[in-house]
Every structure is written in C-alpha cells, then in structure tokens.
Write a protein that holds these residues in place. Structure first.
Motif, PDB file in Angstrom:
ATOM      1  N   THR A 162       0.824  -1.204   0.000  1.00  0.00           N
ATOM      2  CA  THR A 162       0.000   0.000   0.000  1.00  0.00           C
ATOM      3  C   THR A 162       0.859   1.255   0.000  1.00  0.00           C
ATOM      4  OG1 THR A 162      -0.142  -0.113   2.405  1.00  0.00           O
ATOM      5  CG2 THR A 162      -1.929  -1.117   1.169  1.00  0.00           C
ATOM      6  N   LEU A 163       0.360   2.263  -0.689  1.00  0.00           N
ATOM      7  CA  LEU A 163       1.007   3.570  -0.784  1.00  0.00           C
ATOM      8  C   LEU A 163      -0.015   4.616  -0.391  1.00  0.00           C
ATOM      9  CD1 LEU A 163       3.303   5.490  -1.932  1.00  0.00           C
ATOM     10  CD2 LEU A 163       1.988   5.447  -4.025  1.00  0.00           C
ATOM     11  N   ALA A 164       0.346   5.479   0.528  1.00  0.00           N
ATOM     12  CA  ALA A 164      -0.542   6.555   0.951  1.00  0.00           C
ATOM     13  C   ALA A 164       0.122   7.896   0.672  1.00  0.00           C
ATOM     14  CB  ALA A 164      -0.862   6.434   2.437  1.00  0.00           C
ATOM     15  N   ILE A 165      -0.673   8.841   0.189  1.00  0.00           N
ATOM     16  CA  ILE A 165      -0.181  10.169  -0.121  1.00  0.00           C
ATOM     17  C   ILE A 165      -1.012  11.163   0.673  1.00  0.00           C
ATOM     18  CG2 ILE A 165       0.201  11.861  -1.941  1.00  0.00           C
ATOM     19  CD1 ILE A 165       0.164   9.456  -3.911  1.00  0.00           C
ATOM     20  N   GLY A 166      -0.347  12.021   1.435  1.00  0.00           N
ATOM     21  CA  GLY A 166      -1.075  12.984   2.244  1.00  0.00           C
ATOM     22  C   GLY A 166      -0.343  14.296   2.373  1.00  0.00           C
ATOM     23  N   ASP A 167      -1.106  15.347   2.684  1.00  0.00           N
ATOM     24  CA  ASP A 167      -0.499  16.672   2.794  1.00  0.00           C
ATOM     25  C   ASP A 167      -0.904  17.432   4.040  1.00  0.00           C
ATOM     26  OD1 ASP A 167      -3.110  17.179   2.120  1.00  0.00           O
ATOM     27  OD2 ASP A 167      -2.644  18.732   0.660  1.00  0.00           O
ATOM     28  N   GLY A 168      -1.565  16.786   4.973  1.00  0.00           N
ATOM     29  CA  GLY A 168      -1.998  17.499   6.166  1.00  0.00           C
ATOM     30  C   GLY A 168      -1.978  16.619   7.398  1.00  0.00           C
ATOM     31  N   ALA A 169      -2.318  17.215   8.530  1.00  0.00           N
ATOM     32  CA  ALA A 169      -2.300  16.488   9.805  1.00  0.00           C
ATOM     33  C   ALA A 169      -3.355  15.388   9.843  1.00  0.00           C
ATOM     34  CB  ALA A 169      -2.522  17.463  10.953  1.00  0.00           C
ATOM     35  N   ASN A 170      -4.447  15.564   9.103  1.00  0.00           N
ATOM     36  CA  ASN A 170      -5.487  14.535   9.090  1.00  0.00           C
ATOM     37  C   ASN A 170      -5.061  13.287   8.321  1.00  0.00           C
ATOM     38  OD1 ASN A 170      -5.490  15.914   6.651  1.00  0.00           O
ATOM     39  ND2 ASN A 170      -7.676  15.637   6.339  1.00  0.00           N
ATOM     40  N   ASP A 171      -3.984  13.346   7.574  1.00  0.00           N
ATOM     41  CA  ASP A 171      -3.499  12.210   6.797  1.00  0.00           C
ATOM     42  C   ASP A 171      -2.420  11.404   7.519  1.00  0.00           C
ATOM     43  OD1 ASP A 171      -5.152  12.918   4.651  1.00  0.00           O
ATOM     44  OD2 ASP A 171      -3.646  14.313   3.879  1.00  0.00           O
ATOM     45  N   VAL A 172      -1.993  11.842   8.671  1.00  0.00           N
ATOM     46  CA  VAL A 172      -0.887  11.193   9.381  1.00  0.00           C
ATOM     47  C   VAL A 172      -1.201   9.735   9.727  1.00  0.00           C
ATOM     48  CG1 VAL A 172       0.480  11.216  11.498  1.00  0.00           C
ATOM     49  CG2 VAL A 172       0.143  13.316  10.208  1.00  0.00           C
ATOM     50  N   PRO A 173      -2.361   9.378  10.287  1.00  0.00           N
ATOM     51  CA  PRO A 173      -2.620   7.961  10.571  1.00  0.00           C
ATOM     52  C   PRO A 173      -2.603   7.096   9.316  1.00  0.00           C
ATOM     53  CG  PRO A 173      -4.206   9.330  11.723  1.00  0.00           C
ATOM     54  CD  PRO A 173      -3.437  10.226  10.807  1.00  0.00           C
ATOM     55  N   MET A 174      -3.102   7.622   8.207  1.00  0.00           N
ATOM     56  CA  MET A 174      -3.091   6.883   6.959  1.00  0.00           C
ATOM     57  C   MET A 174      -1.663   6.643   6.490  1.00  0.00           C
ATOM     58  SD  MET A 174      -4.649   7.990   3.261  1.00  0.00           S
ATOM     59  CE  MET A 174      -3.703   9.487   3.254  1.00  0.00           C
ATOM     60  N   LEU A 175      -0.809   7.652   6.600  1.00  0.00           N
ATOM     61  CA  LEU A 175       0.585   7.520   6.187  1.00  0.00           C
ATOM     62  C   LEU A 175       1.316   6.491   7.037  1.00  0.00           C
ATOM     63  CD1 LEU A 175       1.494  11.276   5.651  1.00  0.00           C
ATOM     64  CD2 LEU A 175       1.159   9.559   3.880  1.00  0.00           C
ATOM     65  N   LEU A 176       1.002   6.458   8.310  1.00  0.00           N
ATOM     66  CA  LEU A 176       1.646   5.503   9.212  1.00  0.00           C
ATOM     67  C   LEU A 176       1.127   4.078   9.012  1.00  0.00           C
ATOM     68  CD1 LEU A 176       1.705   7.630  12.476  1.00  0.00           C
ATOM     69  CD2 LEU A 176       3.609   7.139  10.932  1.00  0.00           C
ATOM     70  N   GLY A 177      -0.101   3.943   8.542  1.00  0.00           N
ATOM     71  CA  GLY A 177      -0.687   2.622   8.348  1.00  0.00           C
ATOM     72  C   GLY A 177      -0.280   1.951   7.059  1.00  0.00           C
ATOM     73  N   ALA A 178       0.157   2.715   6.079  1.00  0.00           N
ATOM     74  CA  ALA A 178       0.531   2.152   4.780  1.00  0.00           C
ATOM     75  C   ALA A 178       1.972   1.648   4.810  1.00  0.00           C
ATOM     76  CB  ALA A 178       0.373   3.217   3.699  1.00  0.00           C
ATOM     77  N   HIS A 179       2.296   0.798   3.842  1.00  0.00           N
ATOM     78  CA  HIS A 179       3.666   0.334   3.723  1.00  0.00           C
ATOM     79  C   HIS A 179       4.605   1.485   3.384  1.00  0.00           C
ATOM     80  CE1 HIS A 179       1.702  -3.645   3.007  1.00  0.00           C
ATOM     81  NE2 HIS A 179       2.682  -4.005   3.816  1.00  0.00           N
ATOM     82  N   LEU A 180       4.159   2.345   2.493  1.00  0.00           N
ATOM     83  CA  LEU A 180       4.960   3.485   2.053  1.00  0.00           C
ATOM     84  C   LEU A 180       4.106   4.739   2.120  1.00  0.00           C
ATOM     85  CD1 LEU A 180       7.629   4.460   0.786  1.00  0.00           C
ATOM     86  CD2 LEU A 180       6.601   4.049  -1.430  1.00  0.00           C
ATOM     87  N   GLY A 181       4.590   5.749   2.821  1.00  0.00           N
ATOM     88  CA  GLY A 181       3.858   7.002   2.943  1.00  0.00           C
ATOM     89  C   GLY A 181       4.618   8.142   2.292  1.00  0.00           C
ATOM     90  N   ILE A 182       3.919   8.909   1.476  1.00  0.00           N
ATOM     91  CA  ILE A 182       4.517  10.071   0.819  1.00  0.00           C
ATOM     92  C   ILE A 182       3.842  11.318   1.368  1.00  0.00           C
ATOM     93  CG2 ILE A 182       4.897  11.270  -1.355  1.00  0.00           C
ATOM     94  CD1 ILE A 182       4.883   8.591  -2.748  1.00  0.00           C
ATOM     95  N   GLY A 183       4.624  12.179   1.993  1.00  0.00           N
ATOM     96  CA  GLY A 183       4.109  13.426   2.537  1.00  0.00           C
ATOM     97  C   GLY A 183       4.432  14.583   1.617  1.00  0.00           C
ATOM     98  N   ILE A 184       3.457  15.455   1.433  1.00  0.00           N
ATOM     99  CA  ILE A 184       3.630  16.614   0.557  1.00  0.00           C
ATOM    100  C   ILE A 184       3.589  17.867   1.411  1.00  0.00           C
ATOM    101  CG2 ILE A 184       2.679  17.870  -1.393  1.00  0.00           C
ATOM    102  CD1 ILE A 184       1.482  15.195  -2.316  1.00  0.00           C
TER     103      ILE A 184
END
Length: 87
Positions: free
Chosen positions: A19-41
């Motif tokens: 899984t790959l998660a892409i997020g750009d805000g504080a509300n996306d942090v749990p999703m980024l931590l739950g995925a195999h690979l997290g991309i922060g913008i």
C-alpha cells in the motif's frame, strides 16, 4: 481515522499488496503511518504529514517522476539482485 481504516482493510484483504498513501496534512498522518509506504507533501496545512512520511516531496508535480522513474528503477534493481541471489 477513516483513511487509516481503508488502508487496513486493503492490507488485511490482500496481504501481498503493497500500500502507498499520499497525504499533505495532519489529518493524513494515521493513513501515512498505516501504509507500507507514505509520501508526505509539504503544503499550507503544516509539516505533520512530512514528518510522519517515509518520503517527502514539496509539490504534487514531483509525484509522477517519483513513482514512474524511481519506482521502475527500484523494481529493476531488485529483479537483478534476485537473479544473482538465486543463481
């Protein structure tokens, strides 16, 4: 919370899927931590997503070269490594 649960559902239904998660805000942090690979913008919402991610980019337009170019190169390197490792 809903975004994280969606990532967890995908991971539990298909264990071989990466899984790959892409997020750009504080509300996306749990999703980024739950995925195999997290991309922060980096964005106007702050740096929380960047701090919690595996890879940080500054704009959405850098996402295409990251996935297509670097992803292909990593796949080819891994395939070559496995060929030498197995034989």
């Amino acid at each position: 919370a809903q975004k994280r649960s969606l990532v967890e559902v995908v991971r539990s239904c298909s264990p071989k899927t990466i899984t790959l998660a892409i997020g750009d805000g504080a509300n996306d942090v749990p999703m980024l931590l739950g995925a195999h690979l997290g991309i922060g913008i980096r964005g106007k919402e702050g740096a929380q997503a960047v701090m919690a991610s595996d890879i940080a980019i500054s704009q959405f337009r850098f996402l295409v070269p990251l996935l297509l170019c670097h992803g292909r190169r990593a796949y080819r390197r891994m395939a070559t490594y496995l060929c030498y490792y197995l034989y």
